[in-house]
Every structure is written in C-alpha cells, then in structure tokens.
Design a protein around this motif. Sequence first.
Motif, PDB file in Angstrom:
ATOM      1  N   GLU A 242       0.691  -1.001   0.211  1.00 48.52           N
ATOM      2  CA  GLU A 242      -0.437  -0.635  -0.290  1.00 48.52           C
ATOM      3  C   GLU A 242       0.708   1.513   0.181  1.00 48.52           C
ATOM      4  O   GLU A 242       1.799   1.122   1.293  1.00 48.52           O
ATOM      5  CB  GLU A 242      -0.609  -0.124   1.577  1.00 48.52           C
ATOM      6  N   LEU A 244       2.003   4.894   0.960  1.00 49.22           N
ATOM      7  CA  LEU A 244       1.614   6.127   1.587  1.00 49.22           C
ATOM      8  C   LEU A 244       1.302   7.556   1.360  1.00 49.22           C
ATOM      9  O   LEU A 244       2.613   7.805   0.536  1.00 49.22           O
ATOM     10  CB  LEU A 244       2.506   5.939   2.615  1.00 49.22           C
ATOM     11  N   THR A 245       0.808   8.460   0.677  1.00 45.19           N
ATOM     12  CA  THR A 245       0.607   9.676   0.825  1.00 45.19           C
ATOM     13  C   THR A 245       0.544  10.123   1.554  1.00 45.19           C
ATOM     14  O   THR A 245       0.818  10.334   2.588  1.00 45.19           O
ATOM     15  CB  THR A 245      -0.564   9.989  -0.322  1.00 45.19           C
ATOM     16  N   GLU A 247      -0.988  13.142   2.043  1.00 44.32           N
ATOM     17  CA  GLU A 247      -2.255  13.108   2.476  1.00 44.32           C
ATOM     18  C   GLU A 247      -2.881  12.421   3.251  1.00 44.32           C
ATOM     19  O   GLU A 247      -3.462  12.501   4.942  1.00 44.32           O
ATOM     20  CB  GLU A 247      -3.534  13.380   1.565  1.00 44.32           C
ATOM     21  N   ASP A 248      -2.459  11.088   3.332  1.00 45.79           N
ATOM     22  CA  ASP A 248      -2.963   9.651   4.175  1.00 45.79           C
ATOM     23  C   ASP A 248      -2.173   9.762   5.752  1.00 45.79           C
ATOM     24  O   ASP A 248      -2.615   9.830   6.552  1.00 45.79           O
ATOM     25  CB  ASP A 248      -2.023   8.394   3.346  1.00 45.79           C
ATOM     26  N   TYR A 249      -0.896  10.321   5.726  1.00 50.95           N
ATOM     27  CA  TYR A 249       0.030  10.601   6.399  1.00 50.95           C
ATOM     28  C   TYR A 249      -0.808  11.881   7.682  1.00 50.95           C
ATOM     29  O   TYR A 249      -1.334  11.426   8.855  1.00 50.95           O
ATOM     30  CB  TYR A 249       1.016  10.862   6.333  1.00 50.95           C
ATOM     31  N   ALA A 252      -4.009  10.629   9.754  1.00 48.07           N
ATOM     32  CA  ALA A 252      -4.060   9.128  10.224  1.00 48.07           C
ATOM     33  C   ALA A 252      -4.082   9.645  11.562  1.00 48.07           C
ATOM     34  O   ALA A 252      -4.726  11.002  11.977  1.00 48.07           O
ATOM     35  CB  ALA A 252      -2.695   8.818   9.810  1.00 48.07           C
TER      36      ALA A 252
END
Lengths: 440, 137
Positions: A242, A244-245, A247-249, A252
């Motif tokens: 997967e 990780l962007t 934005e994901d970080y 979270a």
Amino acid sequence: MPTENAPASMYRSTEGLGVWEHRAKVVAVGIGHSPTARRWDETTDTSLGAWSILALRKAIEDAGVSPDQVDGLVMAQETSTGSPWPAGQPIPEDFLKTYQSTDNPLDGIARLSSEWILKNMPELTNVKYTQYGPGCMSNALVVAAQAVGEGLTDVCLVLKGWHNFGGRYYVGQQGRDENTAEGAAKWSSLWGTVACYTTAMQFEAYCRKYGKNHDMMAPFVVNEKRNGLLFPEGFWAQHRPETLTVEDYLAARWIAKPANLFDNDIPIMASGAYLFTTPERAKDMKQKPVYILNHASDRTRLRSFGPTLEEAEAATDSTGRKIYEGAGINPSDLSFENMYDGFTLFHQFHLEGIRFAGVQRGEALDFYQTDISIEGPNPASPSGGNAGSGRTRFWMHTDSIQQLQGRAGARQIRKPAEIGVSGGPTPTGGNFTVWSATPD
Amino acid sequence: MPKQSPVPDDLDKPFWDAANEERLVVQNCRACNRLQHPPQSTCSECNSADNLEWQEMSGRGRIYSYGVMYDCPVITLAVDQPFNIAVVELEEDPGIKMLSHLPGTPVDQVPVGASVQVEFESTPATGQKVPEWRVVG
C-alpha cells in the motif's frame, strides 16, 4: 557452558577511544531472511524457531560457505517487546515433536537461545563461540564485529528473530487490564502511557524548541513507506503493498499526539541473519565483503522515568562523535544513513547527531522537505526502516550491506554507495555500525 | 481520572506512604547531593545504597512537555480518551520529572512552562494516593 550476554568491554560506548583497533578487519558477507507474517499461525514451519533456522541457513548459503566452517553464533534471546505467550496455552504438539527442546518450553516459540539453535541445526558442527547481544540485531552486530576482530570467531553467524502472537500488542498485557499497577508501571502506565508516548513528548519539545511541526514529518514517512515497498524481504512489500501519501499521513489518527498511526511501526514475525568473517576468509566466499569501519554504542543513564529532548540530543551528539572517531571518517564521507526509525519521530535525533548531509541540530525536518529519496544526493534511510517493512529493527542493517554490495535492487541508491551507517534503536541506548564498500 | 492503584514494594513504600500523607518525597543521595526518581536501590551516580535518604519536596514545579493520549493501553483510562499526559519537572531539580494528567487543564491546551502545584488523588482499587499536578497562577 551457557551462553552469556556480551561483557561491557565488547562495546565502544565512550568517546576518546580513537580509531577502532579492528577497523576494516571484519566484514559482512552473507545475508539471510525468513518470510514475514503479521502473526504466528501456530504451524510449525512458520514458528520463530523454524524461521530463525531458515534465515541462518540462507545466510550461510548466501555467503557460500559450508555449515561446518561456521565457528561462532551471536544472537539475541529476546524475540518481542510486547507479545507474551498466553498463560496456560499449551505449546503446539507438532512443534514439540519436530524440534528438540531446551529447559524452557517457550524456546523457539517466544524466545530463542543459542542452545535451541545449535540443537536444531545439527549441521553447525564446529561452533565454539556463542554470545548474546541482548535486545536487538544492532546489539548483536557490534558484539559479532568485536568478536571477529578479537579472533574469538572467524566465521560468525548473527541472528535476530521476532515473534508476534494474537491480540493487540501491549494492550491488556503487563497488568494494563487490572486495577492495580506494580513494578515500573507505577511510574508510567499509571497515567496511561503507550509505547510511543515518550517519543511523542520529546518530539513536542523538539518542535517547540526549533519552531517545527508534525506535518513536516510527512515527506520522511512517505519516503520510508516507499523504500519499504522496494524491499522484497519486508512485510509491507510481501503482504500489503500500500502506497502512503502525504495526505494519508496527515489524516491518520493520533495514538499519542503528536505521534500518529504512521509514526508507529507494525509488530510482525520475521528472522534475519548475517555472516561475518575476516577479509582473508571472505576471499573464498560468494558475496562481496562489506568492511566494518567501526561500531559504537550509547549507554545514557537517564535522570528520570524516560529520556528528555536534552538527553536524546546529548546522547546522539555523542554517538555521532564516537562513530566518526572510531571509523576515522567525517559526515561528508557517508553515502547514506540507515539510523533507526521506529518511532519515526526520533529519527531526526539520530540523523542530526551524525550530522548527515551537514544537517545540524533543529534542521532535520527542513532537510526532509528536500530530496531525501534513493535517487537524490542525500538518501535518508534507504531501507525504509521499521516504518517501511515492519518491526524487526534489522532492515537498516540488511539494506546497508546490500547497498554496499550493489545488490539492493530497486532500492539501490543512485549515487555511488561507498560508506553507510546503521543502528539503533533508541537515541539514548543504541548500537551502531559503520559499513564500507572498501577497506580504505 | 480513575488511575490504577500502585502497589508499593519495599523500595518505594516510603514514597507511597508519604503520598498518603499528602507529602511529596524523592530519593536523595547524601554523598552525591543528587536527587533521583523513580526510586532505585542504589544511587545512579555513585552506585552506593548506603547514602540514600528520602527528602521532602516543595511540591512546586513546571510543565516540561506533554502528549495527548488517544489510544491508551490501560483499560481503566481508555474511557476518558483523549486526555493530557504532561511531564512535570520539580522546582528543586528540573532533572527530576513526573507525569500528570493535569486535572483542570483542557485537552491539548497544555501551557508548557507554566507553574504547577502538586495535589494528591485517591485511586479506586486500594485508596492509595498518587501525586497529581495542577496549573497555578
């Protein structure tokens, strides 16, 4: 004679020791890894013991030696930081039938002794030196390097295994589901601390001191995950590729603010092994030798319940000085750094301590906004570390050796890989190794 | 917040007994003139066990740093998430640090550097009191 923890004299834990007396007289040649798994499925052939044997055999094969040439074994007995075997649960019968046991029924399941390994690897007929480097691979590596340097062993295997059972790591364990607290819990978990709390608190102090913020960590963590997906031996590459962007970080959930989910690593099962020897013996082996220029350790004695920012900075400053003094090199000699990252929020202490790419105190998060990729001029943590491949605390060592052998595959840094450093775990209690493609 | 009750042992019983009397005491090495906490069986500086004594503190300190717990492994506290955990350093020696939920301070609004005063909180299981800290001034 039972295997013992390495004596303090084997560690280079003070400044002023000069160039390491065994500089470039010890080399890493072979690497072996087991597969990875999130948790043990309780089958024999995926047990901690089975996978540790597998990793050792792969390291032997990778180096191109015969098992009877191995005369040393350095390893850690501990195989978890927070996943105990459930009380009262029997050991699977098939495991007991397959492997020879020791006095401890959990050997090969939730711990690992040298006795268990040697009983169950009959091909290792010539091992005369065994030693524990407790805790982590980082510790076992420096003990093995020192042992080969001192002539205690000529062909030495180094091993670290990890187990992980069902249930949430730490949660409900060590009395955390009870109404009373004993032992060390009285000074920390009484207030509900989680493992990353201390690092989160240090990071808060760091950001306040230097005017930084948590969002600035995003490029580093994204880069860690990217590098991890390029590590075929790692958990995420094998099981959950997967991306990780940023934005994901940033989105979270918090665990202990300012530490979020991706600042923590994921506990897994895996074993890793290396084969160390002398340059002379390595001439007949299969892989290019990687020279160890130095090893260094930190043994900070903390004033209170957990390390402060000031203690972390003092310790990593000292580690940096020890690393360079013993190796006889300067920060500008490093092609890459593979300092520990689990938790991601203390990687900057390590990175600043060694002044990687000229980064000074308080500058690491600005450095993370530059090109820190494997393609760039300053590859930071090309292994991807624990964040990129799961909690083993040994990916950074494997990557360092592979980079300098030129067999890091898709992770191979684009600039010439000449000298690198790896180690950990914590800023105030780690062990570090300086690796080089050449003895010079 | 309903903390677990600490169970005193031989080493730290004086600390917890003093807490029940609403006094804050910390180990001191007479030889080194150095405080240490959490309690240890020997001085972390000179390794002597003979010179350790319990010294009463003023109960004043300041907030060094903090974090906010969102995923607490202690079951009895998890119901109160999120909550502050601050690190308090003692007035007598900033090197000596203790944790606090900072009762009365809103979540994630911790005034780092602010003065705090110790108070003592009873724990449900045994009634053992534990030191807590409140922002003053």
